[in-house]
Write a protein that holds these residues in place. Structure first.
Motif, PDB file in Angstrom:
ATOM      1  N   VAL A   1     -16.600 -40.213  27.934  1.00 38.34           N
ATOM      2  CA  VAL A   1     -18.015 -40.554  28.112  1.00 38.34           C
ATOM      3  C   VAL A   1     -18.839 -39.412  27.516  1.00 38.34           C
ATOM      4  N   ARG A   2     -19.196 -39.548  26.237  1.00 39.65           N
ATOM      5  CA  ARG A   2     -19.874 -38.472  25.501  1.00 39.65           C
ATOM      6  C   ARG A   2     -21.244 -38.125  26.075  1.00 39.65           C
ATOM      7  N   SER A   3     -21.894 -39.078  26.717  1.00 43.80           N
ATOM      8  CA  SER A   3     -23.227 -38.822  27.269  1.00 43.80           C
ATOM      9  C   SER A   3     -23.209 -37.735  28.343  1.00 43.80           C
ATOM     10  N   HIS A   4     -22.024 -37.408  28.845  1.00 46.89           N
ATOM     11  CA  HIS A   4     -21.906 -36.423  29.912  1.00 46.89           C
ATOM     12  C   HIS A   4     -21.282 -35.108  29.451  1.00 46.89           C
ATOM     13  N   TYR A   5     -21.031 -34.955  28.117  1.00 45.01           N
ATOM     14  CA  TYR A   5     -20.565 -33.665  27.603  1.00 45.01           C
ATOM     15  C   TYR A   5     -21.754 -32.715  27.667  1.00 45.01           C
ATOM     16  N   ASP A   6     -21.629 -31.673  28.445  1.00 48.66           N
ATOM     17  CA  ASP A   6     -22.765 -30.781  28.647  1.00 48.66           C
ATOM     18  C   ASP A   6     -22.253 -29.461  29.213  1.00 48.66           C
ATOM     19  N   ALA A   7     -23.168 -28.595  29.586  1.00 49.93           N
ATOM     20  CA  ALA A   7     -22.843 -27.327  30.247  1.00 49.93           C
ATOM     21  C   ALA A   7     -24.082 -26.849  30.982  1.00 49.93           C
ATOM     22  N   ILE A   8     -23.859 -26.025  31.975  1.00 44.73           N
ATOM     23  CA  ILE A   8     -24.959 -25.380  32.684  1.00 44.73           C
ATOM     24  C   ILE A   8     -24.609 -23.902  32.821  1.00 44.73           C
ATOM     25  N   GLU A   9     -25.576 -23.045  32.553  1.00 45.16           N
ATOM     26  CA  GLU A   9     -25.319 -21.611  32.596  1.00 45.16           C
ATOM     27  C   GLU A   9     -25.383 -21.087  34.028  1.00 45.16           C
ATOM     28  N   ALA A  10     -24.471 -20.174  34.319  1.00 50.93           N
ATOM     29  CA  ALA A  10     -24.480 -19.458  35.605  1.00 50.93           C
ATOM     30  C   ALA A  10     -24.472 -17.968  35.309  1.00 50.93           C
ATOM     31  N   ARG A  11     -25.277 -17.237  36.076  1.00 51.47           N
ATOM     32  CA  ARG A  11     -25.352 -15.786  35.905  1.00 51.47           C
ATOM     33  C   ARG A  11     -25.984 -15.185  37.145  1.00 51.47           C
ATOM     34  N   LEU A  12     -25.390 -14.113  37.646  1.00 50.26           N
ATOM     35  CA  LEU A  12     -25.973 -13.359  38.747  1.00 50.26           C
ATOM     36  C   LEU A  12     -26.178 -11.924  38.278  1.00 50.26           C
ATOM     37  N   PRO A  13     -27.358 -11.369  38.472  1.00 51.69           N
ATOM     38  CA  PRO A  13     -27.652 -10.039  37.939  1.00 51.69           C
ATOM     39  C   PRO A  13     -26.717  -8.940  38.436  1.00 51.69           C
ATOM     40  N   ASP A  14     -26.171  -9.080  39.648  1.00 56.27           N
ATOM     41  CA  ASP A  14     -25.351  -8.011  40.216  1.00 56.27           C
ATOM     42  C   ASP A  14     -23.874  -8.388  40.363  1.00 56.27           C
ATOM     43  N   ALA A  15     -23.427  -9.365  39.596  1.00 55.90           N
ATOM     44  CA  ALA A  15     -22.035  -9.786  39.753  1.00 55.90           C
ATOM     45  C   ALA A  15     -21.479 -10.295  38.426  1.00 55.90           C
TER      46      ALA A  15
ATOM     47  N   PRO B   1     -21.511  -7.025  35.762  1.00 55.84           N
ATOM     48  CA  PRO B   1     -22.708  -7.578  36.381  1.00 55.84           C
ATOM     49  C   PRO B   1     -23.672  -8.144  35.341  1.00 55.84           C
ATOM     50  N   GLY B   2     -24.164  -9.340  35.621  1.00 57.12           N
ATOM     51  CA  GLY B   2     -25.122  -9.990  34.741  1.00 57.12           C
ATOM     52  C   GLY B   2     -24.508 -10.817  33.636  1.00 57.12           C
ATOM     53  N   THR B   3     -23.187 -10.819  33.515  1.00 54.77           N
ATOM     54  CA  THR B   3     -22.530 -11.632  32.488  1.00 54.77           C
ATOM     55  C   THR B   3     -22.797 -13.104  32.773  1.00 54.77           C
ATOM     56  N   ALA B   4     -23.166 -13.842  31.735  1.00 54.68           N
ATOM     57  CA  ALA B   4     -23.421 -15.282  31.866  1.00 54.68           C
ATOM     58  C   ALA B   4     -22.175 -16.061  31.469  1.00 54.68           C
ATOM     59  N   ILE B   5     -22.026 -17.241  32.054  1.00 53.08           N
ATOM     60  CA  ILE B   5     -20.955 -18.149  31.658  1.00 53.08           C
ATOM     61  C   ILE B   5     -21.521 -19.559  31.610  1.00 53.08           C
ATOM     62  N   ASP B   6     -21.132 -20.309  30.599  1.00 49.51           N
ATOM     63  CA  ASP B   6     -21.509 -21.716  30.509  1.00 49.51           C
ATOM     64  C   ASP B   6     -20.440 -22.526  31.217  1.00 49.51           C
ATOM     65  N   VAL B   7     -20.811 -23.184  32.297  1.00 50.48           N
ATOM     66  CA  VAL B   7     -19.882 -24.029  33.047  1.00 50.48           C
ATOM     67  C   VAL B   7     -19.862 -25.383  32.333  1.00 50.48           C
ATOM     68  N   PRO B   8     -18.717 -25.755  31.736  1.00 52.86           N
ATOM     69  CA  PRO B   8     -18.671 -27.024  31.016  1.00 52.86           C
ATOM     70  C   PRO B   8     -18.729 -28.202  31.975  1.00 52.86           C
ATOM     71  N   LEU B   9     -19.319 -29.290  31.523  1.00 49.61           N
ATOM     72  CA  LEU B   9     -19.436 -30.496  32.341  1.00 49.61           C
ATOM     73  C   LEU B   9     -18.838 -31.683  31.611  1.00 49.61           C
ATOM     74  N   GLY B  10     -18.221 -32.563  32.358  1.00 50.00           N
ATOM     75  CA  GLY B  10     -17.695 -33.804  31.825  1.00 50.00           C
ATOM     76  C   GLY B  10     -17.729 -34.863  32.906  1.00 50.00           C
ATOM     77  N   HIS B  11     -17.736 -36.126  32.506  1.00 50.20           N
ATOM     78  CA  HIS B  11     -17.769 -37.222  33.484  1.00 50.20           C
ATOM     79  C   HIS B  11     -16.552 -37.140  34.391  1.00 50.20           C
ATOM     80  N   LYS B  12     -16.744 -37.375  35.682  1.00 49.79           N
ATOM     81  CA  LYS B  12     -15.661 -37.195  36.641  1.00 49.79           C
ATOM     82  C   LYS B  12     -14.551 -38.229  36.514  1.00 49.79           C
ATOM     83  N   ASP B  13     -14.828 -39.390  35.948  1.00 44.93           N
ATOM     84  CA  ASP B  13     -13.815 -40.445  35.898  1.00 44.93           C
ATOM     85  C   ASP B  13     -13.262 -40.725  34.509  1.00 44.93           C
ATOM     86  N   ALA B  14     -13.962 -40.324  33.454  1.00 50.51           N
ATOM     87  CA  ALA B  14     -13.528 -40.673  32.103  1.00 50.51           C
ATOM     88  C   ALA B  14     -13.980 -39.609  31.104  1.00 50.51           C
TER      89      ALA B  14
END
Length: 191
Positions: A140-154, A124-137
């Motif tokens: 496309v370096r401008s879209h290399y990114d990540a968004i963190e996801a974390r739930l306190p009880d899961a 519970p509470g473990t964070a993960i960085d969800v990687p992001l990339g352009h859906k078609d190519a």
């Protein structure tokens, strides 16, 4: 089987004191599910593979809804899962890889590039960085990114946290080169 569904949407309006031409929205939709194989080794993971398709469609639809744009206007995507300690990484792989991509792409009206993914074990509470990339190519370096996801009880020991992230654009003010959106051909998933 779903204990919880959460959707986080963030909107960036300025970067380094410079307003963006239009706000950038990123969303990550997450579900917490019971792991049917927790605590035991199972050879046939088809139950999780099939569930991955269902969850892919559900999570993508939830993320699109909070972005407030049509699915065809989504530019980046990514997926991730955290397996509770009574499970194994292969449970996350079964959810994320064989069938999850098709329903996501269907809601977006395509997506030639691989959907970047991440998986890990944790409590519970473990964070993960969800990687992001352009859906078609992928280039496309401008879209290399990540968004963190974390739930306190899961995730609890016998659960799996599954996430799908979508964006309406790339990073603010990208300037590290690479393929631009206007140069995408979208045929091979790379360019």
């Amino acid at each position: 089987m779903i204990r919880k569904l959460t959707v986080l949407m963030e909107e960036t309006r300025s970067e380094m004191g410079r307003p963006l031409p239009q706000p950038l929205r990123r969303a990550v939709a997450c579900v917490v599910i019971a792991n049917p194989f927790a605590g035991r080794f199972v050879e046939d993971l088809s139950e999780l593979i099939d569930l991955g398709a269902t969850l892919g469609g559900l999570l993508a639809a939830e993320a699109i809804a909070v972005l407030g744009i049509p699915g065809t206007e989504v530019q980046s995507y990514g997926k991730a899962a955290i397996v509770g300690e009574a499970g194994e990484l292969e449970h996350a792989a079964a959810l994320l890889h064989p069938k999850m991509g098709a329903p996501i792409r269907a809601l977006l009206g395509g997506g030639a590039a691989l959907i970047p993914s991440a998986k890990k074990s944790g409590g519970p509470g473990t964070a993960i960085d969800v990687p992001l990339g352009h859906k078609d190519a992928a280039y496309v370096r401008s879209h290399y990114d990540a968004i963190e996801a974390r739930l306190p009880d899961a995730p609890r020991a016998a659960e799996i946290l599954v996430c799908v992230a979508l964006t309406g654009g790339g990073r603010p003010f990208p300037r590290v080169g690479g393929l631009t959106i206007s140069e995408i051909t979208g045929k091979d998933g790379l360019r």
